[in-house]
Scaffold this active site. Sequence first.
Site, mmCIF file in Angstrom:
data_model
loop_
_atom_site.group_PDB
_atom_site.id
_atom_site.type_symbol
_atom_site.label_atom_id
_atom_site.label_comp_id
_atom_site.label_asym_id
_atom_site.label_seq_id
_atom_site.Cartn_x
_atom_site.Cartn_y
_atom_site.Cartn_z
ATOM 1 N N SER A 119 -1.138 2.961 -1.930
ATOM 2 C CA SER A 119 -1.143 1.585 -1.433
ATOM 3 C C SER A 119 -1.115 0.556 -2.555
ATOM 4 O O SER A 119 -0.682 -0.584 -2.322
ATOM 5 C CB SER A 119 -2.388 1.350 -0.558
ATOM 6 O OG SER A 119 -2.312 2.095 0.627
ATOM 7 N N ASP A 180 -9.978 -3.804 -1.604
ATOM 8 C CA ASP A 180 -9.119 -2.634 -1.462
ATOM 9 C C ASP A 180 -7.720 -2.979 -1.967
ATOM 10 O O ASP A 180 -7.388 -4.146 -2.185
ATOM 11 C CB ASP A 180 -9.082 -2.181 -0.007
ATOM 12 C CG ASP A 180 -8.773 -0.697 0.138
ATOM 13 O OD1 ASP A 180 -8.500 -0.027 -0.876
ATOM 14 O OD2 ASP A 180 -8.807 -0.194 1.283
ATOM 15 N N PHE A 286 -17.463 -9.226 6.199
ATOM 16 C CA PHE A 286 -18.070 -8.906 7.477
ATOM 17 C C PHE A 286 -18.621 -7.483 7.586
ATOM 18 O O PHE A 286 -18.994 -7.051 8.672
ATOM 19 C CB PHE A 286 -17.043 -9.158 8.589
ATOM 20 C CG PHE A 286 -16.510 -10.558 8.588
ATOM 21 C CD1 PHE A 286 -17.326 -11.627 8.948
ATOM 22 C CD2 PHE A 286 -15.207 -10.835 8.204
ATOM 23 C CE1 PHE A 286 -16.850 -12.933 8.942
ATOM 24 C CE2 PHE A 286 -14.715 -12.125 8.201
ATOM 25 C CZ PHE A 286 -15.543 -13.183 8.565
ATOM 26 N N GLU A 327 -3.480 -7.623 6.756
ATOM 27 C CA GLU A 327 -3.346 -6.166 6.734
ATOM 28 C C GLU A 327 -4.154 -5.491 7.838
ATOM 29 O O GLU A 327 -5.352 -5.737 7.985
ATOM 30 C CB GLU A 327 -3.819 -5.601 5.396
ATOM 31 C CG GLU A 327 -3.677 -4.087 5.316
ATOM 32 C CD GLU A 327 -4.543 -3.440 4.243
ATOM 33 O OE1 GLU A 327 -4.209 -2.318 3.813
ATOM 34 O OE2 GLU A 327 -5.558 -4.043 3.840
ATOM 35 N N ASP A 332 -3.889 3.455 8.159
ATOM 36 C CA ASP A 332 -3.892 4.435 7.067
ATOM 37 C C ASP A 332 -5.185 5.224 7.000
ATOM 38 O O ASP A 332 -5.171 6.453 6.851
ATOM 39 C CB ASP A 332 -3.675 3.694 5.746
ATOM 40 C CG ASP A 332 -3.896 4.573 4.529
ATOM 41 O OD1 ASP A 332 -3.012 5.400 4.228
ATOM 42 O OD2 ASP A 332 -4.948 4.427 3.875
ATOM 43 N N HIS A 336 -5.527 9.317 7.406
ATOM 44 C CA HIS A 336 -6.072 10.203 6.364
ATOM 45 C C HIS A 336 -7.029 11.231 6.969
ATOM 46 O O HIS A 336 -7.172 12.338 6.445
ATOM 47 C CB HIS A 336 -6.799 9.384 5.297
ATOM 48 C CG HIS A 336 -5.900 8.840 4.236
ATOM 49 N ND1 HIS A 336 -5.158 9.635 3.396
ATOM 50 C CD2 HIS A 336 -5.626 7.553 3.866
ATOM 51 C CE1 HIS A 336 -4.468 8.888 2.552
ATOM 52 N NE2 HIS A 336 -4.738 7.615 2.824
ATOM 53 N N ASP A 373 3.299 -0.416 3.493
ATOM 54 C CA ASP A 373 3.351 -0.072 2.070
ATOM 55 C C ASP A 373 3.839 1.357 1.867
ATOM 56 O O ASP A 373 4.411 1.690 0.841
ATOM 57 C CB ASP A 373 1.975 -0.266 1.431
ATOM 58 C CG ASP A 373 0.851 0.349 2.262
ATOM 59 O OD1 ASP A 373 1.115 0.865 3.369
ATOM 60 O OD2 ASP A 373 -0.305 0.294 1.810
#
Length: 487
Positions: A119, A180, A286, A327, A332, A336, A373
């Site tokens: 990413s 991230d 948050f 995003e 993703d 995973h 991405d």
Amino acid sequence: MSVRVFSLLFVALSLPLSAVAQTAPAILPATRDLTQDAGFKAQQAAIKAAAAQTPNTGRAKNVILFIGDGMGINSVTAGRILAGQLRGQDGASYVLSFEALPYTAFSKTFSANNLVTDSANGISAITTGVKTINGAIGVHRDVNSKSCDGVAAARVLTIAEQAKLSGRSAGAVTTSGITDATPAGTYGHTSTRSWRSDADLPPEAVAAGCTDLARQLVQAPAALRLDVAMGGDLEDFLPVTAGGVRKDGRDLTAEWKSQKNAAVLTGKAQLETLNTKTSGPVLGLFSKGDLPSPLDNPQDVPGLDEMTAKAIDLLSRNEKGYFLLVESASIDKWHHKNNAHRALHDVDELAKAVSVALAKTDPRNTLILITADHSHGLTLSGYAPRNSRIDGVSGQGDEAYPLLSYATGPGGEHPQTGSYKPEETEALGFTNPALFGMSSAAHGGEDVPVYARGPQAYLVRSTVDSTYLYQVMARALFGAETPKTKP
């Protein structure tokens, strides 16, 4: 050939053409009237709408870039089906909000050093216009992973930073931590994406003067600093003594608040009551880490669509315009884990956020891009009936298997066929089977889709490199001018 057949053929060839025509059937056999077919009529309307499109070749005041992290075309297809089924509709023919946009393309996502990107390079290529190595963000490819050497010289301005230098505002919204890889693609410059707080830096990196991503976000020069940043990772901004992980004793939330009228938000209720007409820069953190899935009914955590709406309201106050990255990160993250149901639910969350942006912006002055991405190794296969649940099974008995499976990941522990029951595969926590067992599924390397609307969106076509998307955004914002490459 018999004498009779030969004689008939000779006679036919001897006749004048008019005589031969008179012997042909007067009409064709009857066929179905397709003008009454709903699907046929829908595509007639679609082709008329496509033919009526007039390319917008003008400049954009605003650009909104949506990233479905890990959202390959496989995820779009399966996500579309799930979204339709959740609404009691036919999933196969359902249309996600971004699928209705007029311009589309495919994007090649490889990195400077790998056939399959992560990413970090994935977003950096889109926001800077150049490929870098896996794990690096906002720098040229001539850096070494886990090293500070050469990073300062290799810095490349992002499209968000260039927007700021042009007098516009800039922001990033994500369901991951704000440090991230993808959100960091708007402000970060590092050889190593995992250096998110100073607690992540090895001693040699600290000694070399490396700066973690949380500090880069807050301490960026005012001319480059984001005006809105929302996501998770609260712990990366607080010292250990305040419940965070920072070892340097800094309270980066307090440093953010030192800006005029700045706000730091830690809950949905605070976001809802935020006065977007008077607030200064907004940092929304948050969750300690990534935001939880909406399927888990988290308390006091805003949805991606809610954060997107507030971000647009805040940034729209700048009469010169803005750049915003949004995003849906958990597509993703659940892929995973081979948890297809949760991953595909986050495709729907992305579509909801896109709907908000489409409703709140003017297509005449706002370019909206939606892409990924990279992809993931998700597969939809089998011959289940059209109305089968996308998270259900195909086949029966010993040949029953989930419609959705993966190339790699923790699902490798499951048997490949047999023993699967719908009540098992339809559970939220189900781990879909994988061909090769791994603790975390690997990314996919195939091209990913791109969707666009607004100024210069007509340039989104064919198969392009991921860095081409930067050029589309830069052309929309800055026209034929060369955007600033230095502060």
